[in-house]
Design a protein around this motif. Structure first.
Motif, PDB file in Angstrom:
ATOM      1  N   ASP A  21     -11.467   1.465   2.851  1.00 43.74           N
ATOM      2  CA  ASP A  21     -12.552   2.060   2.315  1.00 43.74           C
ATOM      3  C   ASP A  21     -11.896   1.110   1.238  1.00 43.74           C
ATOM      4  N   GLN A  22     -11.183   0.671   0.330  1.00 50.87           N
ATOM      5  CA  GLN A  22     -11.170  -0.390  -0.270  1.00 50.87           C
ATOM      6  C   GLN A  22     -11.806  -1.471  -0.394  1.00 50.87           C
ATOM      7  N   GLU A  34     -12.822  11.280   5.417  1.00 50.33           N
ATOM      8  CA  GLU A  34     -11.917  10.656   6.226  1.00 50.33           C
ATOM      9  C   GLU A  34     -11.321  11.523   7.797  1.00 50.33           C
ATOM     10  N   ARG A  43     -13.540   9.475   1.140  1.00 52.02           N
ATOM     11  CA  ARG A  43     -12.409  11.140   1.276  1.00 52.02           C
ATOM     12  C   ARG A  43     -13.156  11.921   2.137  1.00 52.02           C
ATOM     13  N   THR A  95       0.772  -1.572  -0.078  1.00 48.10           N
ATOM     14  CA  THR A  95      -0.136   0.233  -0.086  1.00 48.10           C
ATOM     15  C   THR A  95       0.955   1.771   0.276  1.00 48.10           C
ATOM     16  N   ARG A 141      -4.287   3.678  10.947  1.00 44.88           N
ATOM     17  CA  ARG A 141      -4.578   4.121   9.410  1.00 44.88           C
ATOM     18  C   ARG A 141      -4.358   3.191   8.275  1.00 44.88           C
ATOM     19  N   HIS A 194      -8.103   2.388   5.508  1.00 44.18           N
ATOM     20  CA  HIS A 194      -7.350   2.087   4.021  1.00 44.18           C
ATOM     21  C   HIS A 194      -8.386   1.266   3.187  1.00 44.18           C
TER      22      HIS A 194
END
Lengths: 220, 516
Positions: B254-255, B281, B278, B97, B247, B251
């Motif tokens: 969300d993906q 966030e 986003r 990532t 964090r 991520h």
């Protein structure tokens, strides 16, 4: 209550069809052995994901695994000595010792009781070849511990790895002074108090040891 | 800690840190909290080895310490943070990532910090610059400032955070009873500190050094010594950085949501969801089950212009997303397909959607013949993936007059599947270790040959010599090696994939348990 029980004697409270077998059929045979360890699977598993991302992560994983073995965080217990002390022990090198730690943590972030002597890792400038010879010996050395009675009959090459440990214990006091003194000098020349370059030192125990695994070459 | 989790933690510790740390770690997980002496006594290891292991575990944030039960004057007690050990499975994913977001520099920074647990900014920058320089063509080298900027970007987006400073100083060993200060340094939560993401000012200029193999032995100790004395002048002593796993997990989550939406609906709706995520966030706390409410206007303004979505179409999409019965935060149940066949998966999904169904209804809705449906339901029941709910019509639970409804309890089922996953990964690792052990001799031989080849090539040998050395491995041995590598790759790949499922299930369970 008694009357209704008599009237309904031949009726079950559930319909027999729902059980899965009919009246009069024999019950399924009971199991005589424990179920097999790897029972055959009814359905094939879903195939693995493939693709560039997957391959990259695979490579990363294998690389991480390999490199973590070389980091100082990989802790190996020091091997206990089993044999007679030898003169050459004094000049042999760096097996891990129990009472010093190979990296220097920040002691202010850890409880005081964990504080342990930090050891400067000994850099041995060895080419590829001597490292190759160590590998069969290390494997053989571990078996040696188990077969203590046959020590005298075994050839001396196999005890090579144990001697390293003997040397460490003996030199404990001497070593503490040496690493400080030789900061400005090339380690291998001054540290061992000899005039000879360490990598040239060969006490003759390597002779014949390589032939254990590789029977292709003729031995003279 | 369940038995499967303990087993998996043990295997992971052994793989990365060796047998000694594994022994210490597993014992400490099982016992909960222990003092140093008790730990050494119970594991029967020398005290020094136990100290070293605890240092390693603490460096990596897997072990924490605190004042003991006897209060600040008593001995320090240690405990293990199991989830940190389990995160080790996911290291490749974190690194990948970082690479996709911040390029090679970001990737190497995250990799270094993951491998070393905690590092100061200056040492990270130096090591990464050296590594990058090593891979660059002759004559070029990596400037420190580029690495520093990549590091800053990682910190700004909260992927890296400072390690929390210790609470107070240690006291001397006298142990007076009326000392007002705690006798032991206490670790604290990283997020509690306002300076958590503040970059220190460091005086670091220069370029990465290329390591020359011929000067290996001589140059390195001197360079290493110089580096040590230099770091005290850099200005960031005592400020250590660690990876912010939360964090990264956000991520990933969300993906997962975006890809689920794009699978179910289409690309455009996934873009909308991505924009919404986003935007929220910064405003949404980590464990919230729902993002902050966003008005359609805000979304419209925030959409990337390349998509050209007109306002009424956006409204339509939003309505569609809202009506979708699949909830966005995590889902369970897809693993039901693999083991029991796709029809069982259909039944399972049907039960998820309709909550409670009678057997007859299951047959009708799933369009599966009665006998098969019965069979599959009973199999699923025996594996505890579905439960049976009895609803009596009469006060005595007479079976002919009771409704039997099949239902799926999502949370316990998710937990069950998670334990299966842990067991799976444990089995995969053990199988890989077994395969490696079986072929140890062959692997060692091939390593030796490679080393010989490398040294021969370095000293410029002829082609004839090289082929001679290569022929030392016979053809069937080569085949065996090849198939061994293939197996190990497959096992490793499976571990990575199961870890993705583990992540989904874990985040589902965590978000369901969090107070809404």
């Amino acid at each position: 209550m008694a009357g209704s029980r008599g009237r309904g004697r031949s009726q079950f409270t559930f319909s027999v069809d729902a059980l899965g077998f009919g009246r009069g059929d024999s019950l399924p045979t009971s199991a005589q052995t424990p179920s097999p360890l790897f029972p055959p699977m009814q359905f094939r598993p879903v195939p693995l994901h493939a693709g560039e991302e997957v391959d990259y992560m695979l490579a990363l994983k294998q690389e991480l695994r390999a490199s973590s073995k070389n980091l100082p965080f990989h802790i190996k217990a020091a091997r206990t000595k089993t044999d007679v002390a030898r003169y050459s022990d004094k000049y042999q090198n760096g097996e891990p010792k129990n009472n010093c730690i190979e990296w220097s943590p920040d002691w202010s972030r850890m409880p005081k009781e964990l504080c342990i002597k930090v050891r400067k890792p000994r850099k041995t400038v060895i080419g590829a070849k001597p490292q190759l010879t160590r590998k069969p010996k290390v494997a053989a050395g571990k078996e040696e511990v188990l077969q203590k009675l046959e020590t005298l009959e075994k050839r001396e090459e196999e005890q090579h790895s144990e001697e390293e440990e003997d040397e460490e214990k003996k030199k404990q006091n001497d070593e503490e002074e040496e690493p400080d003194a030789d900061e400005d000098y090339d380690e291998e020349e001054i540290e061992d108090e000899t005039d000879y370059i360490m990598s040239y030192f060969d006490n003759g125990e390597d002779f014949g040891a390589d032939s254990d695994d590789n029977m292709d070459e003729a031995v003279y | 800690m369940t038995a499967q989790e303990v087993r998996l933690c043990g295997l992971l510790l052994q793989e990365h840190f060796g047998d000694v740390v594994e022994k210490v770690g597993t014992h400490l997980i099982r016992s909960g909290v222990l003092t140093l002496r008790a730990l050494a006594h119970e594991t029967k290891l020398p005290l020094d080895l136990v100290k070293k292991s605890l240092c390693v575990l603490m460096q990596h944030g897997m072990c924490a310490f605190g004042a003991g039960r006897r209060g600040p004057a008593g001995p320090v007690e240690y405990h293990i943070i199991c989830e940190r050990i389990l995160h080790m499975l996911r290291y490749p994913r974190y690194i990948y990532t970082a690479k996709s977001l911040y390029g090679d520099t970001g990737e190497l920074i995250v990799e270094e910090i993951l491998q070393r647990g905690q590092m100061t900014m200056s040492s990270t920058v130096k090591t990464v610059a050296d590594r990058l320089t090593h891979n660059m063509p002759e004559g070029q080298s990596m400037d420190y400032s580029e690495v520093v900027s990549a590091f800053s970007r990682l910190v700004e987006t909260h992927f890296l955070q400072r390690c929390p400073p210790m609470a107070s100083a240690e006291s001397s060993s006298s142990g007076a009873d009326n000392t007002p200060l705690p006798a032991v340094t206490q670790p604290t939560e990283p997020e509690d500190h306002p300076e958590c993401y503040k970059l220190p000012y460091i005086n670091l200029t220069g370029q990465g050094k290329r390591r020359r193999s011929s000067e290996d032995g001589e140059a390195d100790p001197r360079a290493a010594k110089k580096a040590k004395t230099d770091s005290s002048e850099r200005g960031d002593e005592g400020i250590y950085w660690q990876v912010n796993f939360q964090r990264f997990h956000l991520h990933f989550r969300d993906q997962a949501i975006i890809s689920a939406v794009s699978c179910k609906l289409d690309q455009t709706s996934s873009e909308i969801v991505r924009t919404m995520l986003r935007m929220s966030e910064v405003t949404t706390p980590t464990h919230a089950a729902f993002t902050q409410a966003l008005s359609a206007n805000e979304i419209f303004r925030a959409l990337p212009s390349s998509y050209n979505i007109a306002r009424p179409i956006l409204d339509q999409y939003l309505t569609l997303l809202v009506d979708d019965p699949m909830e966005f935060v995590g889902k369970t149940g897809d693993s039901g397909g693999g083991m029991f066949g796709s029809r069982s998966a259909r039944i399972f999904r049907l039960l998820l959607r309709k909550r409670h169904l009678e057997q007859k209804q299951v047959e009708d809705f799933a369009m599966v013949p009665a006998k098969e449906a019965k069979d599959m339901l009973y199999t699923l029941l025996s594996e505890n993936l579905v439960q049976l709910q009895e609803i009596p019509k009469t006060p005595d639970y007479a079976p002919s007059r009771t409704f039997y409804l099949y239902t799926v309890n999502q949370l316990p089922t998710a937990r069950l599947l998670l334990q299966h996953c842990y067991k799976t990964v444990g089995n995969l690792i053990e199988r890989r270790l077994y395969e490696t052990k079986e072929n140890k001799r062959l692997l060692e031989k091939s390593q030796r040959i490679e080393a010989i080849l490398a040294s021969l090539q370095a000293t410029g040998a002829e082609a004839a010599q090289l082929t001679e050395v290569e022929e030392m491995i016979t053809a069937p041995e080569r085949q065996q090696l090849e198939s061994l590598r293939h197996h190990i790759n497959k096992l490793d790949s499976s571990e990575n994939q199961v870890d993705e499922t583990i992540f989904l299930l874990e985040s589902y369970i965590n978000s369901t348990q969090a107070p809404r």
